[in-house]
Design an enzyme around this catalytic site. Structure first.
Site, PDB file in Angstrom:
ATOM      1  CE  LYS A 114     -68.904 122.565 -58.674  1.00 36.40           C
ATOM      2  NZ  LYS A 114     -70.448 121.841 -58.654  1.00 36.40           N
ATOM      3  CB  SER A 195     -71.252 121.634 -61.922  1.00 40.52           C
ATOM      4  OG  SER A 195     -71.402 121.739 -60.218  1.00 40.52           O
ATOM      5  CB  SER A 219     -73.303 118.546 -58.864  1.00 43.73           C
ATOM      6  OG  SER A 219     -73.522 119.749 -60.410  1.00 43.73           O
TER       7      SER A 219
END
Length: 504
Positions: A114, A195, A219
């Protein structure tokens, strides 16, 4: 806090054992040997050991897929940036394998990170924000050090909800001002949740073997559920948070995302370690327990599972209820003891969490920016840059959450301290007392509903089904695994564990 019936048994080990049994029970699809898309880590390692595949070839395979399916073709938009050194790293690891053998199960395996995880290489760490454009940290995050030491190939950075969704109350998950909108591979007009949307889509679309996401509340597990993969939200403190752009230290954690439970467990093993730079870094020993060794069907024999029925949005979709009921029936058929229903009182937990996140976001982000060599110095700077570049940065949603966080005072304020104590007391007591009273090993609930349409006008507008808050706020472990689908859109279920060695 009360002891559980089996205090020596890791909730995460137990949950992963259950999930592997579910996965094996449900899936046995044949795979073409020449196609690496659905091959697990164990199979890839066997091919590399036998000389039928190299890490460089596997890395190039994924780079080609990223070029064809993420940036062109369907343009899933899950990858912000590829590592220009990935092939060279893979080639060096191939040479090492030839000379001295593999370091372990992650040797030569491509991993996507990420884009809020620091890497001291040619890639940037931006959290998707144009305000962070050009940010190349001076050092790897602790977990990146661990991955490199394990022999993993850092393949790319994944797109995400900008600032991990902590910018606006009306945002579209998976959108960032650098990466644009990530799309769901099960329907490109649909959202992939956030996310860690890019990490999830990269795994689901076979653009990588495995990926690392981060979670504050949902997330990891939400995008994993919505894209049909496995996601592990570890117990707080099991995985280091240093070198990761934060939201809130009392809930943040990184975790693995993979197509199988075993792959997720192998990646988790590579991430775990004691980090002196993390406030919880001495909570766990530096040598990770071998979770993969505990992934057996026998884990179900005599296990007591409570069916968590009053999660957020319960009853909003009878199709989700049916998938949960079928999963529970499968567990029972495989030897588990089921307690159904289980209802948990969490009144006041959500309200307390909101205050905690606003306070900690400001304090934690400012501390990260001060110590990471970032091009900006504070949350106030970010707010100003966003406002000055509103046409580019805020074309469809604003920065209400950032403004609310900026208005908060220091972490010594009574409002914060009381909210933190309340959020932990309510969530941890709710889980611990329920598990102890009913002698349960874990809870099960739907992770999330089906993927919703991408909507720039209204932002995210799911059915409201979510079970992530209990594990997220308490700091306890949860694992989501694919359990079914609604008209081809994946639905996952989560197993939520209990008390472990967590201290806030």
């Amino acid at each position: 806090m009360p002891m559980l019936r089996r205090p020596g048994r890791s909730a995460l080990k137990f949950a992963t054992g259950l999930l592997l049994s579910l996965f094996l029970f449900a899936c046995d699809a044949p795979v073409e040997q020449a196609d690496y898309r659905e091959l697990d880590i164990e199979t890839l390692q066997a091919l590399m050991d036998n000389g039928e595949l190299t890490s460089e070839e596997l890395t190039q395979f994924y780079l080609d897929r990223i070029d064809a399916g993420d940036r062109n073709g369907r343009a899933l938009n899950s990858i912000i940036e590829v590592n220009p050194d990935a092939r060279a790293i893979a080639a060096a690891l191939d040479a090492e394998r030839q000379e001295s053998g593999p370091r372990g199960p992650m040797h030569g395996i491509p991993v996507v990170l990420k884009a809020n995880i620091d890497t001291a290489d040619a890639m940037e760490t931006t959290a998707g924000s144009l305000a962070m454009k050009g940010h190349r940290p001076p050092a790897d995050a602790f977990i990146v050090d661990k991955l490199r030491a394990a022999g993993a190939v850092i393949l790319a950075k994944a797109n995400l909800s900008e600032w991990a969704t902590f910018r606006s109350n009306h945002s579209s998950s998976g959108w960032s001002s650098i990466g644009g909108q990530t799309q769901n591979p099960y329907g490109t007009l649909r959202n992939a949740c956030g996310s860690s949307s890019g990490s999830a889509v990269a795994v689901a679309a076979s653009l990588t073997s495995v990926a690392v996401g981060t979670e504050t509340n949902g997330s990891i597990v939400c995008p994993s559920s919505i894209t049909g993969i496995v996601g592990i939200k570890p117990t707080l403190g099991l995985v280091s948070r240093s070198g990761i752009i934060p939201i809130a230290h009392s809930q943040d954690t990184a975790g693995p995302m993979a197509r199988t439970v075993r792959d997720a467990a192998l990646l988790l093993n590579a991430l775990v370690g004691a980090d002196p730079a993390d406030p919880l870094g001495d909570t766990y020993p530096s040598t990770a327990p071998d979770f993969a060794a505990n992934l057996t069907k026998e884990a179900l024999e005599g296990a007591r599972i409570g069916v968590y029925r009053n999660y957020s949005g319960a009853g909003n979709d009878v199709r989700v209820d049916a998938i949960l009921d079928q999963t529970v029936a499968t567990l029972e058929a495989l030897g588990a003891e089921i307690v159904d229903p289980v209802e948990i009182d969490t009144e006041g937990m959500g309200e307390a969490q909101v205050e905690v996140l606003y306070y900690e976001f400001k304090a934690d982000l400012n501390a990260y920016l001060e110590n990471s060599g970032a091009p900006i110095a504070s949350l106030a700077d970010i707010i100003a840059i966003n406002a000055a570049n509103a046409a580019t940065v805020m074309p469809v949603f604003a920065q209400e959450r950032m403004l609310a966080a900026q208005a908060k005072g220091p972490l010594t304020e009574p409002e914060y301290l009381e909210a933190l104590a309340a959020s932990k007391r309510i969530s941890q007591t709710a889980i611990n007392e329920t598990l102890a009273e009913l002698e349960l090993d874990a809870l099960i609930a739907p992770t999330r509903g089906a993927a919703w349409m991408i909507d720039d006008v209204n932002g995210d507008h799911s059915t409201g089904i979510s079970s992530s808050s209990l594990a997220a706020i308490s700091g306890y472990a949860s694992v989501t695994v694919p359990a079914g689908d609604i008209l081809g859109l994946p639905i996952g279920v989560s197993f939520i564990g209990g008390e472990s060695r967590v201290t806030i």
